[in-house]
Enzyme design. Sequence first.
Site, PDB file in Angstrom:
ATOM      1  N   ARG A   8       0.843  -1.191   0.000  1.00  0.00           N
ATOM      2  CA  ARG A   8       0.000   0.000   0.000  1.00  0.00           C
ATOM      3  C   ARG A   8       0.885   1.251   0.000  1.00  0.00           C
ATOM      4  O   ARG A   8       0.398   2.360   0.068  1.00  0.00           O
ATOM      5  CB  ARG A   8      -0.930   0.012   1.219  1.00  0.00           C
ATOM      6  CG  ARG A   8      -1.982  -1.089   1.134  1.00  0.00           C
ATOM      7  CD  ARG A   8      -3.067  -0.955   2.168  1.00  0.00           C
ATOM      8  NE  ARG A   8      -3.791  -2.208   2.324  1.00  0.00           N
ATOM      9  CZ  ARG A   8      -4.803  -2.577   1.549  1.00  0.00           C
ATOM     10  NH1 ARG A   8      -5.213  -1.812   0.574  1.00  0.00           N
ATOM     11  NH2 ARG A   8      -5.398  -3.745   1.739  1.00  0.00           N
ATOM     12  N   ASP A  69      10.590  -7.086   0.895  1.00  0.00           N
ATOM     13  CA  ASP A  69      10.919  -6.710   2.265  1.00  0.00           C
ATOM     14  C   ASP A  69      12.385  -6.306   2.253  1.00  0.00           C
ATOM     15  O   ASP A  69      13.193  -6.901   1.536  1.00  0.00           O
ATOM     16  CB  ASP A  69      10.675  -7.874   3.232  1.00  0.00           C
ATOM     17  CG  ASP A  69      10.629  -7.376   4.672  1.00  0.00           C
ATOM     18  OD1 ASP A  69      10.139  -6.246   4.900  1.00  0.00           O
ATOM     19  OD2 ASP A  69      11.092  -8.097   5.567  1.00  0.00           O
ATOM     20  N   SER A  70      12.711  -5.266   3.006  1.00  0.00           N
ATOM     21  CA  SER A  70      14.082  -4.768   2.956  1.00  0.00           C
ATOM     22  C   SER A  70      14.500  -4.243   4.313  1.00  0.00           C
ATOM     23  O   SER A  70      13.665  -4.059   5.200  1.00  0.00           O
ATOM     24  CB  SER A  70      14.195  -3.659   1.903  1.00  0.00           C
ATOM     25  OG  SER A  70      13.359  -2.580   2.247  1.00  0.00           O
TER      26      SER A  70
HETATM   27  P1  IMP Z   1      10.312  -2.160   4.346  1.00  0.00           P
HETATM   28  O1  IMP Z   1      10.896  -2.888   3.188  1.00  0.00           O
HETATM   29  O2  IMP Z   1       9.352  -1.094   3.926  1.00  0.00           O
HETATM   30  O3  IMP Z   1       9.780  -3.086   5.377  1.00  0.00           O
HETATM   31  O4  IMP Z   1      11.548  -1.343   4.964  1.00  0.00           O
HETATM   32  C1  IMP Z   1      12.048  -1.597   6.225  1.00  0.00           C
HETATM   33  C2  IMP Z   1      12.951  -0.504   6.751  1.00  0.00           C
HETATM   34  O5  IMP Z   1      14.284  -0.732   6.284  1.00  0.00           O
HETATM   35  C3  IMP Z   1      12.645   0.928   6.354  1.00  0.00           C
HETATM   36  O6  IMP Z   1      11.678   1.505   7.192  1.00  0.00           O
HETATM   37  C4  IMP Z   1      14.006   1.584   6.566  1.00  0.00           C
HETATM   38  O7  IMP Z   1      14.215   1.861   7.921  1.00  0.00           O
HETATM   39  C5  IMP Z   1      14.971   0.472   6.151  1.00  0.00           C
HETATM   40  N1  IMP Z   1      15.347   0.629   4.726  1.00  0.00           N
HETATM   41  C6  IMP Z   1      15.015  -0.201   3.702  1.00  0.00           C
HETATM   42  N2  IMP Z   1      15.528   0.261   2.539  1.00  0.00           N
HETATM   43  C7  IMP Z   1      16.178   1.419   2.863  1.00  0.00           C
HETATM   44  C8  IMP Z   1      16.890   2.363   2.076  1.00  0.00           C
HETATM   45  O8  IMP Z   1      17.027   2.295   0.848  1.00  0.00           O
HETATM   46  N3  IMP Z   1      17.435   3.414   2.773  1.00  0.00           N
HETATM   47  C9  IMP Z   1      17.305   3.573   4.098  1.00  0.00           C
HETATM   48  N4  IMP Z   1      16.633   2.725   4.865  1.00  0.00           N
HETATM   49  C10 IMP Z   1      16.071   1.649   4.257  1.00  0.00           C
END
Ligand code: IMP
Length: 195
Positions: A8, A69-70
Site C-alpha cells: 500500500r 521486504d528490505s
Molecule cells: P520495508 O521494506 O518497507 O519493510 O523497509 C524496512 C525498513 O528498512 C525501512 O523503514 C528503513 O528503515 C529500512 N530501509 C530499507 N531500505 C532502505 C533504504 O534504501 N534506505 C534507508 N533505509 C532503508
Amino acid sequence: MDIVLATRNKKKAEELQRILSGAGVTVLTLNDFPDCPEVVEDKDTFEGNAIKKASEVALYTGRAAVADDSGLEVYALGNAPGVMSARYAGEDADDDKNIEKLLSKMKGLEQAERGARFVCCIAFARPDHEIKTFFGFVEGGIGTERRGTGGFGYDPVFFSSGSGLSFAEISSAEKDAVSHRKKALELFADYLKKL
Ligand code: IMP
C-alpha cells in the site's frame, strides 16, 4: 499476465510499476482489492516476510502477486536491525529514533568494524503456489554522525563502499543506480521477460 503489487506504499508501487512496465505485464495494486486483509510481517527473515506477503495476496486475489521486504544489516551487531529495521527503536519508532539507537549501539566502534549492507528480497507468488525470490544487496558502512538531507530510513548514516558520501547526500537517481531494491527488481524483471 496480471500481477498484483502487494504493497500500500505509493512510492514502492510507483517504482515497481516503472520497472515492470517494460516487462509486458499488467500491473494491479492493492487499491484494486481494497478489502484484501493486511499481512502481518512477523517472520525472522526478509525472505520469510516477502514470501508471506506475496503468497497471501496471491491466495486472496487469485492472481500472481509480488512483494518486497528490505532493511539494514550491521555485521558488528549480529546483522541487526535486520527485519526490525523499521521498528528498531520500538513500535512508535521513526527514522530519527532508529538512527539514534543505531549510533548509540555502535558508539566507539572503529571504521573497520562499522561494515553494513542494505538487503532487499522480492517474492513472486503465483496462484498455483509456485514461489520465486530475488535478492539485491548494497555493501557499505555506518558513519558516526548523520550526513545529508535526502532519502529516508538509515540513508543519512549509510555510506556505500568506495564513496565518501552518505545515501542522503546523493540524488535519488544516483541511489537508484546502486540500490539493493533496484538490483532485486532488475533480476525479477529479467525473469518476467523470459516467462
Ligand atoms: P520495508 O521494506 O518497507 O519493510 O523497509 C524496512 C525498513 O528498512 C525501512 O523503514 C528503513 O528503515 C529500512 N530501509 C530499507 N531500505 C532502505 C533504504 O534504501 N534506505 C534507508 N533505509 C532503508
